[in-house]
Design a protein around this motif. Structure first.
Motif, PDB file in Angstrom:
ATOM      1  N   PRO A  41       0.822  -1.217   0.000  1.00  0.00           N
ATOM      2  CA  PRO A  41       0.000   0.000   0.000  1.00  0.00           C
ATOM      3  C   PRO A  41       0.854   1.264   0.000  1.00  0.00           C
ATOM      4  O   PRO A  41       1.788   1.397   0.796  1.00  0.00           O
ATOM      5  N   GLY A  42       0.541   2.158  -0.908  1.00  0.00           N
ATOM      6  CA  GLY A  42       1.246   3.422  -0.980  1.00  0.00           C
ATOM      7  C   GLY A  42       2.615   3.366  -1.605  1.00  0.00           C
ATOM      8  O   GLY A  42       3.337   4.364  -1.638  1.00  0.00           O
ATOM      9  N   LYS A  43       2.987   2.214  -2.136  1.00  0.00           N
ATOM     10  CA  LYS A  43       4.314   2.066  -2.747  1.00  0.00           C
ATOM     11  C   LYS A  43       4.192   1.642  -4.200  1.00  0.00           C
ATOM     12  O   LYS A  43       3.161   1.141  -4.635  1.00  0.00           O
ATOM     13  N   GLU A  44       5.273   1.836  -4.928  1.00  0.00           N
ATOM     14  CA  GLU A  44       5.305   1.433  -6.321  1.00  0.00           C
ATOM     15  C   GLU A  44       5.471  -0.084  -6.432  1.00  0.00           C
ATOM     16  O   GLU A  44       5.927  -0.749  -5.506  1.00  0.00           O
ATOM     17  N   ARG A  45       5.098  -0.580  -7.585  1.00  0.00           N
ATOM     18  CA  ARG A  45       5.273  -2.009  -7.844  1.00  0.00           C
ATOM     19  C   ARG A  45       6.769  -2.322  -7.864  1.00  0.00           C
ATOM     20  O   ARG A  45       7.561  -1.625  -8.494  1.00  0.00           O
ATOM     21  N   GLU A  46       7.125  -3.404  -7.209  1.00  0.00           N
ATOM     22  CA  GLU A  46       8.532  -3.723  -6.952  1.00  0.00           C
ATOM     23  C   GLU A  46       8.870  -5.098  -7.525  1.00  0.00           C
ATOM     24  O   GLU A  46       8.122  -6.063  -7.337  1.00  0.00           O
ATOM     25  N   PHE A  47       9.997  -5.183  -8.178  1.00  0.00           N
ATOM     26  CA  PHE A  47      10.455  -6.444  -8.761  1.00  0.00           C
ATOM     27  C   PHE A  47      10.876  -7.412  -7.657  1.00  0.00           C
ATOM     28  O   PHE A  47      11.590  -7.041  -6.726  1.00  0.00           O
ATOM     29  N   VAL A  48      10.426  -8.666  -7.780  1.00  0.00           N
ATOM     30  CA  VAL A  48      10.825  -9.719  -6.863  1.00  0.00           C
ATOM     31  C   VAL A  48      11.868 -10.623  -7.529  1.00  0.00           C
ATOM     32  O   VAL A  48      12.945 -10.845  -7.002  1.00  0.00           O
ATOM     33  N   GLY A  49      11.524 -11.156  -8.675  1.00  0.00           N
ATOM     34  CA  GLY A  49      12.435 -12.038  -9.387  1.00  0.00           C
ATOM     35  C   GLY A  49      11.821 -12.494 -10.691  1.00  0.00           C
ATOM     36  O   GLY A  49      10.637 -12.266 -10.947  1.00  0.00           O
ATOM     37  N   ALA A  50      12.638 -13.135 -11.514  1.00  0.00           N
ATOM     38  CA  ALA A  50      12.166 -13.607 -12.814  1.00  0.00           C
ATOM     39  C   ALA A  50      12.983 -14.810 -13.240  1.00  0.00           C
ATOM     40  O   ALA A  50      14.116 -15.011 -12.796  1.00  0.00           O
ATOM     41  N   THR A  51      12.389 -15.578 -14.144  1.00  0.00           N
ATOM     42  CA  THR A  51      13.070 -16.750 -14.661  1.00  0.00           C
ATOM     43  C   THR A  51      12.934 -16.791 -16.181  1.00  0.00           C
ATOM     44  O   THR A  51      11.944 -16.322 -16.739  1.00  0.00           O
ATOM     45  N   SER A  52      13.925 -17.351 -16.814  1.00  0.00           N
ATOM     46  CA  SER A  52      13.917 -17.449 -18.277  1.00  0.00           C
ATOM     47  C   SER A  52      12.912 -18.514 -18.715  1.00  0.00           C
ATOM     48  O   SER A  52      12.431 -19.296 -17.895  1.00  0.00           O
ATOM     49  N   PRO A  53      12.618 -18.578 -20.011  1.00  0.00           N
ATOM     50  CA  PRO A  53      11.608 -19.539 -20.476  1.00  0.00           C
ATOM     51  C   PRO A  53      11.883 -20.991 -20.086  1.00  0.00           C
ATOM     52  O   PRO A  53      10.944 -21.730 -19.769  1.00  0.00           O
ATOM     53  N   THR A  54      13.134 -21.388 -20.047  1.00  0.00           N
ATOM     54  CA  THR A  54      13.449 -22.769 -19.673  1.00  0.00           C
ATOM     55  C   THR A  54      13.924 -22.892 -18.235  1.00  0.00           C
ATOM     56  O   THR A  54      14.328 -23.969 -17.802  1.00  0.00           O
ATOM     57  N   ALA A  55      13.884 -21.789 -17.501  1.00  0.00           N
ATOM     58  CA  ALA A  55      14.362 -21.742 -16.111  1.00  0.00           C
ATOM     59  C   ALA A  55      15.877 -21.936 -16.013  1.00  0.00           C
ATOM     60  O   ALA A  55      16.389 -22.210 -14.931  1.00  0.00           O
ATOM     61  N   ALA A  56      16.569 -21.785 -17.125  1.00  0.00           N
ATOM     62  CA  ALA A  56      18.023 -21.897 -17.081  1.00  0.00           C
ATOM     63  C   ALA A  56      18.649 -20.740 -16.321  1.00  0.00           C
ATOM     64  O   ALA A  56      19.736 -20.876 -15.752  1.00  0.00           O
ATOM     65  N   MET A  57      17.974 -19.620 -16.327  1.00  0.00           N
ATOM     66  CA  MET A  57      18.461 -18.441 -15.599  1.00  0.00           C
ATOM     67  C   MET A  57      17.335 -17.912 -14.719  1.00  0.00           C
ATOM     68  O   MET A  57      16.180 -17.842 -15.145  1.00  0.00           O
ATOM     69  N   THR A  58      17.699 -17.542 -13.524  1.00  0.00           N
ATOM     70  CA  THR A  58      16.755 -16.921 -12.608  1.00  0.00           C
ATOM     71  C   THR A  58      17.456 -15.761 -11.934  1.00  0.00           C
ATOM     72  O   THR A  58      18.638 -15.852 -11.577  1.00  0.00           O
ATOM     73  N   TYR A  59      16.749 -14.688 -11.777  1.00  0.00           N
ATOM     74  CA  TYR A  59      17.317 -13.444 -11.282  1.00  0.00           C
ATOM     75  C   TYR A  59      16.395 -12.907 -10.201  1.00  0.00           C
ATOM     76  O   TYR A  59      15.174 -12.898 -10.369  1.00  0.00           O
ATOM     77  N   TYR A  60      16.992 -12.430  -9.092  1.00  0.00           N
ATOM     78  CA  TYR A  60      16.208 -11.936  -7.973  1.00  0.00           C
ATOM     79  C   TYR A  60      16.638 -10.527  -7.594  1.00  0.00           C
ATOM     80  O   TYR A  60      17.795 -10.137  -7.782  1.00  0.00           O
ATOM     81  N   ALA A  61      15.707  -9.794  -7.020  1.00  0.00           N
ATOM     82  CA  ALA A  61      16.049  -8.513  -6.433  1.00  0.00           C
ATOM     83  C   ALA A  61      17.008  -8.740  -5.268  1.00  0.00           C
ATOM     84  O   ALA A  61      16.960  -9.779  -4.600  1.00  0.00           O
ATOM     85  N   ASP A  62      17.846  -7.764  -5.042  1.00  0.00           N
ATOM     86  CA  ASP A  62      18.864  -7.921  -3.985  1.00  0.00           C
ATOM     87  C   ASP A  62      18.245  -8.189  -2.621  1.00  0.00           C
ATOM     88  O   ASP A  62      18.797  -8.956  -1.817  1.00  0.00           O
ATOM     89  N   TRP A  63      17.113  -7.580  -2.359  1.00  0.00           N
ATOM     90  CA  TRP A  63      16.543  -7.695  -1.013  1.00  0.00           C
ATOM     91  C   TRP A  63      15.998  -9.103  -0.731  1.00  0.00           C
ATOM     92  O   TRP A  63      15.711  -9.439   0.427  1.00  0.00           O
ATOM     93  N   VAL A  64      15.823  -9.918  -1.762  1.00  0.00           N
ATOM     94  CA  VAL A  64      15.306 -11.268  -1.548  1.00  0.00           C
ATOM     95  C   VAL A  64      16.267 -12.081  -0.675  1.00  0.00           C
ATOM     96  O   VAL A  64      15.839 -12.834   0.199  1.00  0.00           O
ATOM     97  N   LYS A  65      17.551 -11.944  -0.931  1.00  0.00           N
ATOM     98  CA  LYS A  65      18.600 -12.546  -0.090  1.00  0.00           C
ATOM     99  C   LYS A  65      18.375 -14.026   0.193  1.00  0.00           C
ATOM    100  O   LYS A  65      18.501 -14.490   1.323  1.00  0.00           O
ATOM    101  N   GLY A  66      18.002 -14.765  -0.813  1.00  0.00           N
ATOM    102  CA  GLY A  66      17.878 -16.206  -0.673  1.00  0.00           C
ATOM    103  C   GLY A  66      16.609 -16.685  -0.014  1.00  0.00           C
ATOM    104  O   GLY A  66      16.424 -17.897   0.163  1.00  0.00           O
TER     105      GLY A  66
END
Length: 123
Positions: A41-66
């Protein structure tokens, strides 16, 4: 036409876990990057993470921290966001997004979005 339906949100205590699901219709899923965003609430939409079509690559926002993990099952047209060690500050609506042509995974420029699922973490 692609439609995304997300589910799995709810109320959880701090340090608990949830698994969100996102089911896609249409044929674009297996050739598309798949991302998760959140908006508190009251904040902009924030990226969490994403994965490539085959899941070969996955990328996370720094704050996710595993704490969070994205997976996908292309045979089921489904993506997941596994969330562990949840904190009250993780409270937000979580959205899945998909786009076969997205270039920058971390920006909310995806063409297709789920309706969002509410995650509330109590202290």
């Amino acid at each position: 036409q692609v439609r995304l339906s997300s589910s799995g949100g709810g109320l959880v205590q701090a340090w608990g876990s949830l698994r969100l699901s996102c089911v896609a219709s249409g044929r674009a899923f297996s050739r598309s990057a798949m991302a998760w965003f959140r908006q508190a609430p009251g904040k902009e939409r924030e990226f969490v993470g994403a994965t490539s079509p085959t899941a070969a690559m996955t990328y996370y926002a720094d704050w996710v921290k595993g704490r969070f993990t994205i997976s996908r099952d292309n045979a089921q047209n489904t993506a997941y966001l596994h969330m562990n060690s949840l904190k009250p500050e993780d409270t937000a609506i979580y959205y899945c997004a998909l786009d076969p042509k997205v270039v920058d995974w971390s920006t909310p420029l995806y063409n297709y979005w789920g309706q969002g699922t509410q995650v509330t973490v109590s202290s």
